[in-house]
Design a protein around this motif. Structure first.
Motif, PDB file in Angstrom:
ATOM      1  N   UNK A   1     -13.090  -2.558  26.466  1.00 20.15           N
ATOM      2  CA  UNK A   1     -12.303  -3.423  25.628  1.00 20.15           C
ATOM      3  C   UNK A   1     -13.068  -4.701  25.290  1.00 20.15           C
ATOM      4  N   UNK A   2     -13.796  -5.219  26.256  1.00 23.74           N
ATOM      5  CA  UNK A   2     -14.565  -6.436  26.005  1.00 23.74           C
ATOM      6  C   UNK A   2     -15.648  -6.172  24.971  1.00 23.74           C
ATOM      7  N   UNK A   3     -16.206  -4.978  24.964  1.00 27.82           N
ATOM      8  CA  UNK A   3     -17.227  -4.630  23.976  1.00 27.82           C
ATOM      9  C   UNK A   3     -16.660  -4.624  22.553  1.00 27.82           C
ATOM     10  N   UNK A   4     -15.431  -4.177  22.424  1.00 29.55           N
ATOM     11  CA  UNK A   4     -14.781  -4.177  21.122  1.00 29.55           C
ATOM     12  C   UNK A   4     -14.583  -5.605  20.624  1.00 29.55           C
ATOM     13  N   UNK A   5     -14.135  -6.492  21.498  1.00 30.97           N
ATOM     14  CA  UNK A   5     -13.932  -7.896  21.102  1.00 30.97           C
ATOM     15  C   UNK A   5     -15.260  -8.553  20.717  1.00 30.97           C
ATOM     16  N   UNK A   6     -16.328  -8.250  21.464  1.00 28.56           N
ATOM     17  CA  UNK A   6     -17.640  -8.803  21.105  1.00 28.56           C
ATOM     18  C   UNK A   6     -18.076  -8.331  19.728  1.00 28.56           C
ATOM     19  N   UNK A   7     -17.842  -7.057  19.436  1.00 24.78           N
ATOM     20  CA  UNK A   7     -18.214  -6.518  18.135  1.00 24.78           C
ATOM     21  C   UNK A   7     -17.402  -7.181  17.026  1.00 24.78           C
ATOM     22  N   UNK A   8     -16.118  -7.415  17.250  1.00 28.75           N
ATOM     23  CA  UNK A   8     -15.266  -8.065  16.241  1.00 28.75           C
ATOM     24  C   UNK A   8     -15.761  -9.480  15.978  1.00 28.75           C
ATOM     25  N   UNK A   9     -16.044 -10.249  17.009  1.00 29.19           N
ATOM     26  CA  UNK A   9     -16.505 -11.629  16.827  1.00 29.19           C
ATOM     27  C   UNK A   9     -17.890 -11.695  16.194  1.00 29.19           C
ATOM     28  N   UNK A  10     -18.761 -10.734  16.529  1.00 29.56           N
ATOM     29  CA  UNK A  10     -20.087 -10.700  15.943  1.00 29.56           C
ATOM     30  C   UNK A  10     -20.045 -10.354  14.458  1.00 29.56           C
ATOM     31  N   UNK A  11     -19.180  -9.417  14.088  1.00 28.08           N
ATOM     32  CA  UNK A  11     -19.089  -8.964  12.695  1.00 28.08           C
ATOM     33  C   UNK A  11     -18.467 -10.028  11.803  1.00 28.08           C
ATOM     34  N   UNK A  12     -17.434 -10.677  12.267  1.00 24.09           N
ATOM     35  CA  UNK A  12     -16.760 -11.695  11.458  1.00 24.09           C
ATOM     36  C   UNK A  12     -15.875 -11.058  10.387  1.00 24.09           C
ATOM     37  N   UNK A  13     -15.563 -11.861   9.381  1.00 30.58           N
ATOM     38  CA  UNK A  13     -14.702 -11.379   8.297  1.00 30.58           C
ATOM     39  C   UNK A  13     -15.477 -10.450   7.389  1.00 30.58           C
ATOM     40  N   UNK A  14     -14.846  -9.332   7.027  1.00 28.41           N
ATOM     41  CA  UNK A  14     -15.485  -8.351   6.177  1.00 28.41           C
ATOM     42  C   UNK A  14     -14.880  -8.373   4.772  1.00 28.41           C
ATOM     43  N   UNK A  15     -13.689  -8.910   4.624  1.00 23.65           N
ATOM     44  CA  UNK A  15     -13.015  -8.924   3.322  1.00 23.65           C
ATOM     45  C   UNK A  15     -13.743  -9.831   2.342  1.00 23.65           C
ATOM     46  N   UNK A  16     -13.685  -9.464   1.064  1.00 20.03           N
ATOM     47  CA  UNK A  16     -14.302 -10.311   0.047  1.00 20.03           C
ATOM     48  C   UNK A  16     -13.406 -11.513  -0.231  1.00 20.03           C
ATOM     49  N   UNK A  17     -13.985 -12.601  -0.717  1.00 20.86           N
ATOM     50  CA  UNK A  17     -13.179 -13.797  -0.950  1.00 20.86           C
ATOM     51  C   UNK A  17     -12.187 -13.589  -2.091  1.00 20.86           C
ATOM     52  N   UNK A  18     -11.087 -14.313  -2.027  1.00 25.35           N
ATOM     53  CA  UNK A  18     -10.054 -14.221  -3.061  1.00 25.35           C
ATOM     54  C   UNK A  18     -10.588 -14.779  -4.370  1.00 25.35           C
ATOM     55  N   UNK A  19     -10.169 -14.211  -5.518  1.00 28.13           N
ATOM     56  CA  UNK A  19     -10.644 -14.739  -6.799  1.00 28.13           C
ATOM     57  C   UNK A  19     -10.089 -16.135  -7.056  1.00 28.13           C
ATOM     58  N   UNK A  20     -10.829 -16.895  -7.825  1.00 21.59           N
ATOM     59  CA  UNK A  20     -10.399 -18.239  -8.175  1.00 21.59           C
ATOM     60  C   UNK A  20      -9.250 -18.127  -9.165  1.00 21.59           C
ATOM     61  N   UNK A  21      -8.155 -18.834  -8.910  1.00 19.00           N
ATOM     62  CA  UNK A  21      -6.985 -18.763  -9.764  1.00 19.00           C
ATOM     63  C   UNK A  21      -6.808 -20.079 -10.504  1.00 19.00           C
ATOM     64  N   UNK A  22      -6.672 -20.018 -11.813  1.00 23.20           N
ATOM     65  CA  UNK A  22      -6.460 -21.259 -12.564  1.00 23.20           C
ATOM     66  C   UNK A  22      -5.013 -21.719 -12.416  1.00 23.20           C
ATOM     67  N   UNK A  23      -4.813 -22.864 -11.837  1.00 20.88           N
ATOM     68  CA  UNK A  23      -3.475 -23.410 -11.707  1.00 20.88           C
ATOM     69  C   UNK A  23      -3.222 -24.383 -12.843  1.00 20.88           C
ATOM     70  N   UNK A  24      -2.038 -24.309 -13.404  1.00 21.70           N
ATOM     71  CA  UNK A  24      -1.683 -25.196 -14.507  1.00 21.70           C
ATOM     72  C   UNK A  24      -1.271 -26.553 -13.955  1.00 21.70           C
ATOM     73  N   UNK A  25      -1.612 -27.581 -14.681  1.00 23.26           N
ATOM     74  CA  UNK A  25      -1.220 -28.930 -14.294  1.00 23.26           C
ATOM     75  C   UNK A  25      -0.172 -29.439 -15.267  1.00 23.26           C
ATOM     76  N   UNK A  26       0.694 -30.351 -14.845  1.00 18.34           N
ATOM     77  CA  UNK A  26       1.704 -30.870 -15.750  1.00 18.34           C
ATOM     78  C   UNK A  26       1.112 -31.551 -16.978  1.00 18.34           C
ATOM     79  N   UNK A  27      -0.131 -32.062 -16.871  1.00 17.16           N
ATOM     80  CA  UNK A  27      -0.768 -32.721 -18.012  1.00 17.16           C
ATOM     81  C   UNK A  27      -1.045 -31.736 -19.139  1.00 17.16           C
ATOM     82  N   UNK A  28      -1.181 -30.443 -18.799  1.00 16.45           N
ATOM     83  CA  UNK A  28      -1.438 -29.441 -19.820  1.00 16.45           C
ATOM     84  C   UNK A  28      -0.188 -29.158 -20.648  1.00 16.45           C
ATOM     85  N   UNK A  29       0.981 -29.537 -20.147  1.00 15.56           N
ATOM     86  CA  UNK A  29       2.213 -29.318 -20.872  1.00 15.56           C
ATOM     87  C   UNK A  29       2.583 -27.850 -21.004  1.00 15.56           C
ATOM     88  N   UNK A  30       2.106 -27.021 -20.112  1.00 13.11           N
ATOM     89  CA  UNK A  30       2.381 -25.600 -20.224  1.00 13.11           C
ATOM     90  C   UNK A  30       3.677 -25.232 -19.523  1.00 13.11           C
TER      91      UNK A  30
END
Length: 163
Positions: A1-30
């Motif tokens: 079990x300890x070997x599995x935890x070491x492998x998880x911590x060594x590998x880190x995050x595997x997922x790709x980053x979330x796409x950048x989302x354009x948020x509207x601002x009140x100044x845009x009047x949208x």
């Protein structure tokens, strides 16, 4: 079990980053800024062949999941921020569509879904057709296609929510 935890911590995050989302601002009047990141949607079938309804069902289903972007279907126009209108407006549905539009509180958005809602599509000139959606109520956004793909519907809803 300890070997599995070491492998998880060594590998880190595997997922790709979330796409950048354009948020509207009140100044845009949208509308997206006024809706504050979520939109309650009421679907109105104004006389369609039900092809667009199938795609709207897919857009809100588990695969495309428009709900994760802040779009939610509601049963009453009084609870809605936006109307998704499908099909050419038939003579029998012109007045109910006007009443539904009047029942939606401001700020409100109307989205014409599909070629029939945009320009009557194959039903143009038919005796029972009153016209396109923009001939009956003001339209803010149009989604083209016969029927439009669920990705297009979700992209339009993301544009409304600002995500």
């Amino acid at each position: 079990m300890a070997g599995l935890w070491r492998k998880i911590f060594r590998t880190g995050r595997v997922a790709e980053p979330a796409p950048v989302r354009p948020y509207a601002t009140p100044a845009q009047g949208s509308v997206a800024a006024e809706l504050a990141g979520s939109v309650q949607v009421r679907h109105v079938d104004a006389g369609s062949c039900n092809g667009c309804e199938v795609e709207i069902g897919s857009a809100f289903g588990p695969v495309y999941d428009a709900d994760r972007y802040g779009a939610r279907l509601v049963a009453s126009p009084r609870h809605a921020d936006a109307l998704l209108v499908t099909g050419p407006v038939t003579r029998n549905m012109a007045e109910p569509l006007r009443r539904t539009y009047a029942a939606v509180p401001t700020p409100k958005v109307v989205v014409a879904v599909g070629d029939c809602a945009r320009n009557c599509g194959v039903f143009a000139g038919a005796y029972g057709v009153a016209g396109a959606v923009r001939d009956v109520v003001p339209v803010d956004m149009e989604i083209e296609g016969c029927p439009p793909r669920p990705e297009q519907i979700v992209a339009a809803l993301r544009g409304l929510t600002g995500r």
